[in-house]
Design a protein around this motif. Structure first.
Motif, PDB file in Angstrom:
ATOM      1  N   ARG A   1     -34.281  57.037 -78.686  1.00  0.00           N
ATOM      2  CA  ARG A   1     -33.456  57.622 -77.600  1.00  0.00           C
ATOM      3  C   ARG A   1     -32.710  56.463 -76.928  1.00  0.00           C
ATOM      4  NH1 ARG A   1     -37.839  60.578 -74.087  1.00  0.00           N
ATOM      5  NH2 ARG A   1     -36.071  61.537 -73.024  1.00  0.00           N
ATOM      6  N   TYR A   2     -31.717  55.941 -77.618  1.00  0.00           N
ATOM      7  CA  TYR A   2     -31.019  54.746 -77.144  1.00  0.00           C
ATOM      8  C   TYR A   2     -30.285  54.995 -75.822  1.00  0.00           C
ATOM      9  CZ  TYR A   2     -31.937  53.335 -81.957  1.00  0.00           C
ATOM     10  OH  TYR A   2     -32.558  53.044 -83.149  1.00  0.00           O
ATOM     11  N   SER A   3     -29.702  56.155 -75.683  1.00  0.00           N
ATOM     12  CA  SER A   3     -28.978  56.485 -74.447  1.00  0.00           C
ATOM     13  C   SER A   3     -29.944  56.577 -73.269  1.00  0.00           C
ATOM     14  CB  SER A   3     -28.234  57.812 -74.610  1.00  0.00           C
ATOM     15  OG  SER A   3     -27.257  57.715 -75.619  1.00  0.00           O
ATOM     16  N   PHE A   4     -31.117  57.132 -73.517  1.00  0.00           N
ATOM     17  CA  PHE A   4     -32.130  57.256 -72.469  1.00  0.00           C
ATOM     18  C   PHE A   4     -32.627  55.874 -72.040  1.00  0.00           C
ATOM     19  CE2 PHE A   4     -36.534  58.123 -71.029  1.00  0.00           C
ATOM     20  CZ  PHE A   4     -36.246  59.025 -70.011  1.00  0.00           C
ATOM     21  N   GLY A   5     -32.863  55.002 -73.013  1.00  0.00           N
ATOM     22  CA  GLY A   5     -33.287  53.635 -72.706  1.00  0.00           C
ATOM     23  C   GLY A   5     -32.232  52.869 -71.923  1.00  0.00           C
ATOM     24  N   THR A   6     -30.951  53.090 -72.262  1.00  0.00           N
ATOM     25  CA  THR A   6     -29.865  52.439 -71.535  1.00  0.00           C
ATOM     26  C   THR A   6     -29.801  52.935 -70.099  1.00  0.00           C
ATOM     27  OG1 THR A   6     -28.616  52.314 -73.606  1.00  0.00           O
ATOM     28  CG2 THR A   6     -27.403  51.924 -71.577  1.00  0.00           C
ATOM     29  N   ALA A   7     -30.043  54.217 -69.885  1.00  0.00           N
ATOM     30  CA  ALA A   7     -30.055  54.785 -68.531  1.00  0.00           C
ATOM     31  C   ALA A   7     -31.136  54.125 -67.679  1.00  0.00           C
ATOM     32  CB  ALA A   7     -30.277  56.295 -68.596  1.00  0.00           C
ATOM     33  N   ILE A   8     -32.294  53.861 -68.283  1.00  0.00           N
ATOM     34  CA  ILE A   8     -33.373  53.171 -67.560  1.00  0.00           C
ATOM     35  C   ILE A   8     -32.933  51.758 -67.189  1.00  0.00           C
ATOM     36  CG2 ILE A   8     -35.746  52.322 -67.707  1.00  0.00           C
ATOM     37  CD1 ILE A   8     -36.289  54.594 -69.722  1.00  0.00           C
ATOM     38  N   GLY A   9     -32.256  51.074 -68.113  1.00  0.00           N
ATOM     39  CA  GLY A   9     -31.763  49.722 -67.839  1.00  0.00           C
ATOM     40  C   GLY A   9     -30.761  49.695 -66.704  1.00  0.00           C
ATOM     41  N   ILE A  10     -29.851  50.673 -66.652  1.00  0.00           N
ATOM     42  CA  ILE A  10     -28.871  50.755 -65.572  1.00  0.00           C
ATOM     43  C   ILE A  10     -29.570  51.002 -64.242  1.00  0.00           C
ATOM     44  CG2 ILE A  10     -26.965  52.128 -64.633  1.00  0.00           C
ATOM     45  CD1 ILE A  10     -25.998  52.532 -67.482  1.00  0.00           C
ATOM     46  N   PHE A  11     -30.561  51.880 -64.249  1.00  0.00           N
ATOM     47  CA  PHE A  11     -31.324  52.148 -63.028  1.00  0.00           C
ATOM     48  C   PHE A  11     -31.971  50.870 -62.500  1.00  0.00           C
ATOM     49  CE2 PHE A  11     -35.562  52.937 -61.238  1.00  0.00           C
ATOM     50  CZ  PHE A  11     -35.224  53.688 -60.128  1.00  0.00           C
ATOM     51  N   LYS A  12     -32.562  50.092 -63.392  1.00  0.00           N
ATOM     52  CA  LYS A  12     -33.193  48.825 -62.996  1.00  0.00           C
ATOM     53  C   LYS A  12     -32.177  47.868 -62.385  1.00  0.00           C
ATOM     54  CE  LYS A  12     -35.756  46.585 -65.716  1.00  0.00           C
ATOM     55  NZ  LYS A  12     -36.110  45.881 -66.948  1.00  0.00           N
ATOM     56  N   SER A  13     -31.012  47.751 -62.997  1.00  0.00           N
ATOM     57  CA  SER A  13     -29.989  46.825 -62.511  1.00  0.00           C
ATOM     58  C   SER A  13     -29.487  47.228 -61.127  1.00  0.00           C
ATOM     59  CB  SER A  13     -28.813  46.781 -63.496  1.00  0.00           C
ATOM     60  OG  SER A  13     -29.227  46.341 -64.760  1.00  0.00           O
ATOM     61  N   VAL A  14     -29.239  48.514 -60.933  1.00  0.00           N
ATOM     62  CA  VAL A  14     -28.745  49.001 -59.642  1.00  0.00           C
ATOM     63  C   VAL A  14     -29.779  48.766 -58.547  1.00  0.00           C
ATOM     64  CG1 VAL A  14     -28.071  51.066 -58.357  1.00  0.00           C
ATOM     65  CG2 VAL A  14     -27.182  50.692 -60.656  1.00  0.00           C
ATOM     66  N   VAL A  15     -31.038  49.081 -58.846  1.00  0.00           N
ATOM     67  CA  VAL A  15     -32.106  48.857 -57.862  1.00  0.00           C
ATOM     68  C   VAL A  15     -32.231  47.377 -57.528  1.00  0.00           C
ATOM     69  CG1 VAL A  15     -34.603  48.987 -57.485  1.00  0.00           C
ATOM     70  CG2 VAL A  15     -33.398  50.925 -58.485  1.00  0.00           C
TER      71      VAL A  15
ATOM     72  N   ILE B   1     -41.935  49.997 -66.004  1.00  0.00           N
ATOM     73  CA  ILE B   1     -40.597  50.464 -66.371  1.00  0.00           C
ATOM     74  C   ILE B   1     -40.158  49.930 -67.737  1.00  0.00           C
ATOM     75  CG2 ILE B   1     -38.148  50.286 -65.768  1.00  0.00           C
ATOM     76  CD1 ILE B   1     -39.451  52.295 -64.058  1.00  0.00           C
ATOM     77  N   ASP B   2     -40.358  48.636 -67.964  1.00  0.00           N
ATOM     78  CA  ASP B   2     -39.922  48.049 -69.235  1.00  0.00           C
ATOM     79  C   ASP B   2     -40.689  48.641 -70.423  1.00  0.00           C
ATOM     80  OD1 ASP B   2     -37.893  46.205 -68.413  1.00  0.00           O
ATOM     81  OD2 ASP B   2     -39.462  45.002 -67.502  1.00  0.00           O
ATOM     82  N   LYS B   3     -41.973  48.847 -70.251  1.00  0.00           N
ATOM     83  CA  LYS B   3     -42.795  49.459 -71.321  1.00  0.00           C
ATOM     84  C   LYS B   3     -42.380  50.916 -71.526  1.00  0.00           C
ATOM     85  CE  LYS B   3     -46.541  48.934 -74.001  1.00  0.00           C
ATOM     86  NZ  LYS B   3     -46.569  50.203 -74.703  1.00  0.00           N
ATOM     87  N   TYR B   4     -42.055  51.571 -70.436  1.00  0.00           N
ATOM     88  CA  TYR B   4     -41.598  52.968 -70.504  1.00  0.00           C
ATOM     89  C   TYR B   4     -40.281  53.061 -71.272  1.00  0.00           C
ATOM     90  CZ  TYR B   4     -39.947  57.513 -68.778  1.00  0.00           C
ATOM     91  OH  TYR B   4     -39.474  58.795 -68.680  1.00  0.00           O
ATOM     92  N   ALA B   5     -39.351  52.127 -71.005  1.00  0.00           N
ATOM     93  CA  ALA B   5     -38.069  52.101 -71.720  1.00  0.00           C
ATOM     94  C   ALA B   5     -38.269  51.814 -73.201  1.00  0.00           C
ATOM     95  CB  ALA B   5     -37.146  51.052 -71.092  1.00  0.00           C
ATOM     96  N   LEU B   6     -39.227  50.926 -73.503  1.00  0.00           N
ATOM     97  CA  LEU B   6     -39.493  50.578 -74.899  1.00  0.00           C
ATOM     98  C   LEU B   6     -40.123  51.735 -75.665  1.00  0.00           C
ATOM     99  CD1 LEU B   6     -39.573  48.327 -77.085  1.00  0.00           C
ATOM    100  CD2 LEU B   6     -41.856  47.748 -76.248  1.00  0.00           C
ATOM    101  N   ASP B   7     -41.137  52.364 -75.059  1.00  0.00           N
ATOM    102  CA  ASP B   7     -41.884  53.422 -75.756  1.00  0.00           C
ATOM    103  C   ASP B   7     -41.104  54.728 -75.829  1.00  0.00           C
ATOM    104  OD1 ASP B   7     -43.920  51.650 -76.112  1.00  0.00           O
ATOM    105  OD2 ASP B   7     -45.164  52.402 -74.483  1.00  0.00           O
ATOM    106  N   TYR B   8     -40.515  55.134 -74.698  1.00  0.00           N
ATOM    107  CA  TYR B   8     -39.880  56.446 -74.631  1.00  0.00           C
ATOM    108  C   TYR B   8     -38.363  56.393 -74.826  1.00  0.00           C
ATOM    109  CZ  TYR B   8     -44.384  57.930 -72.870  1.00  0.00           C
ATOM    110  OH  TYR B   8     -45.726  58.194 -72.735  1.00  0.00           O
ATOM    111  N   GLY B   9     -37.825  55.177 -74.937  1.00  0.00           N
ATOM    112  CA  GLY B   9     -36.404  55.023 -75.203  1.00  0.00           C
ATOM    113  C   GLY B   9     -36.165  54.543 -76.611  1.00  0.00           C
ATOM    114  N   ILE B  10     -36.267  53.231 -76.814  1.00  0.00           N
ATOM    115  CA  ILE B  10     -36.020  52.640 -78.133  1.00  0.00           C
ATOM    116  C   ILE B  10     -37.058  53.108 -79.154  1.00  0.00           C
ATOM    117  CG2 ILE B  10     -35.848  50.455 -79.390  1.00  0.00           C
ATOM    118  CD1 ILE B  10     -34.914  49.193 -76.744  1.00  0.00           C
ATOM    119  N   GLY B  11     -38.331  53.177 -78.739  1.00  0.00           N
ATOM    120  CA  GLY B  11     -39.401  53.570 -79.668  1.00  0.00           C
ATOM    121  C   GLY B  11     -39.218  54.959 -80.232  1.00  0.00           C
ATOM    122  N   MET B  12     -38.571  55.845 -79.473  1.00  0.00           N
ATOM    123  CA  MET B  12     -38.339  57.225 -79.927  1.00  0.00           C
ATOM    124  C   MET B  12     -36.877  57.438 -80.334  1.00  0.00           C
ATOM    125  SD  MET B  12     -40.639  59.187 -77.029  1.00  0.00           S
ATOM    126  CE  MET B  12     -40.399  60.816 -77.728  1.00  0.00           C
TER     127      MET B  12
END
Length: 328
Positions: free
Chosen positions: A290-304, A277-288
Motif C-alpha cells: 500500500r505505497y500510497s498509504f505509506g506515503t500518507a503516513i510519511g506526510i503526516f509525520k513531516s507536517v507534525v 509510526i515508522d513500524k506501522y508505515a512499514l508493516d501496513y504500508g510498504i509491507g502490504m
C-alpha cells in the motif's frame, strides 16, 4: 500640507532608489569576498536538493491509488482517501500514542541525564580521569542497535545480571520479567536509549561549558559560593541557550524515532506497546504494497514535525526573551 506630504513621499522614493543599488553592490562584494566558502558549500547544497527536496515529488503518491506498473499520468487520483483511511484506523492511534510516549520519555530523561553527566564531568579536576570517563561514556553510541539490544535483552532476562543483583540484595523474591511485561516496555526502551546516547549528547553541553568565563567562578568563590551554588547560578544559566536550541531540534523529531529499538527489543507479547509510526508505515504500508498509504503516513509525520518545531521555537522565545531561537 498636501505639498509637504508630496515632497516627503518623493524624498522617500529617491532614498529607496539610491539605497537599492548600494545594497546590491554590498551584497555582490560580499559574494566576491566569500566565493571560496560558497564554492565549498555548493556540493552540500546540491546534495540537499537532490536527496531531500527532489524526493518530495513522491508525495503525490499519497493522493493517488498508486500502482508501480503504471506511469505517473496513468495513476488514479483519489484525493484525501488514504488520509481519511489513516485517521479511521485504531492501530494508527495506538502507534501514535506509543511513538509520542517513548519520544517524550526519551527527550525528558535523555536531556536531564546528559546535562547532569556534563555538569559532573565539568567539576572533575583530574583531566586524565575526566577524559577516560568521557571516552567510556560515549563508546555505546558507536555500537549498533543490534548489538545494544542483545546486551540489554541478556541483562534484563530472568537469569540476567539485573535480576541476580536484585535477588542477592533481597529486593525481589522472583525474577522480574522485564522483556515480557507490556507496561515496562517504554521504560526499557527509554533506559536503553539513555545509556546508549547519554555520553555522546553530553559532549555538546561540555563544549558550551568550556566557553564560560572563568572569572565568573572566581568571583563566586570570593562571595563564598560552593560547587553546587556555582553549578546552579553560573553553569546552568550560561548554557541555557544551548539547551533550548537542542530541545527545539529534538522536539521537531519527536515523531521520528525510527523503529530499530522497538523492533529489536520487542516481541509478540509486548507488540501493543512496541508499535510505532515508522513500524506501522512499514508493516501496513510498504509491507502490504500500500505505497500510497505509506506515503500518507510519511506526510503526516513531516507536517507534525514542522508544527512541533514552530511551537517549540515560540515557547523558547517566551522563556528566553528571544534568545536560543532557531527561527527568529
Amino acid at each position: 500640507m498636501v505639498q509637504v506630504t508630496e515632497k516627503v513621499n518623493t524624498t522617500k522614493k529617491i532614498k529607496k532608489g539610491i539605497k537599492k543599488p548600494k545594497e546590491r553592490k554590498i551584497t555582490w562584494n560580499n559574494i566576491k569576498k566569500q566565493k571560496c566558502l560558497i564554492a565549498m558549500s555548493l556540493p552540500f547544497v546540491i546534495w540537499v536538493i537532490i536527496f531531500k527536496y527532489l524526493p518530495l515529488a513522491g508525495w503525490t503518491m499519497a493522493f493517488q491509488d498508486y500502482k508501480p506498473q503504471k506511469g505517473f499520468f496513468d495513476q488514479t487520483w483519489v484525493g484525501f482517501k488514504h488520509f481519511i483511511t489513516l485517521f479511521k484506523e485504531d492501530q494508527f492511534y495506538q502507534a501514535l500514542q506509543n511513538t509520542l510516549g517513548m519520544s517524550i520519555l526519551g527527550l525528558v530523561f535523555g536531556t536531564i541525564a546528559s546535562i547532569t553527566f556534563a555538569l559532573l564531568l565539568n567539576e572533575i579536576r583530574s583531566s586524565k580521569f575526566k577524559r577516560t570517563a568521557q571516552t567510556i561514556s560515549y563508546l555505546p553510541h558507536f555500537i549498533s542497535w543490534v548489538v545494544a539490544a542483545s546486551l540489554v535483552t541478556n541483562m534484563l532476562s530472568s537469569s540476567g545480571i539485573v535480576n541476580e543483583i536484585l535477588m542477592k540484595l533481597n529486593l525481589i523474591d522472583t525474577p522480574i520479567q522485564f522483556m515480557s511485561t507490556p507496561s515496562m516496555f517504554w521504560g526499557v526502551v527509554t533506559a536503553s536509549d539513555v545509556w546508549k546516547e547519554m555520553g555522546w549528547n553530553a559532549i555538546i553541553y561540555l563544549a558550551a561549558m568550556t566557553a564560560i568565563d572563568p572569572e565568573l567562578y572566581n568571583a563566586a568563590k570570593v562571595d563564598g559560593a560552593g560547587r553546587f551554588r556555582q553549578m546552579f547560578s553560573i553553569t546552568l544559566p550560561s548554557i541555557k541557550s544551548t539547551v533550548l536550541v537542542l530541545l527545539i531540534m529534538s522536539i521537531g523529531n519527536l515523531i521520528n524515532i525510527g523503529f530499530e529499538k522497538q523492533m529489536l527489543l520487542g516481541n509478540p507479547i509486548v507488540a501493543s506497546k512496541s508499535l510505532v509510526i515508522d513500524k506501522y508505515a512499514l508493516d501496513y504500508g510498504i509491507g502490504m504494497f500500500r505505497y500510497s498509504f505509506g506515503t500518507a503516513i510519511g506526510i503526516f509525520k513531516s507536517v507534525v514535525g514542522i508544527v512541533l518545531i514552530f511551537l517549540a521555537n515560540k515557547m523558547s522565545k517566551k522563556f528566553n526573551d528571544g534568545e536560543g531561537s532557531l527561527l527568529s
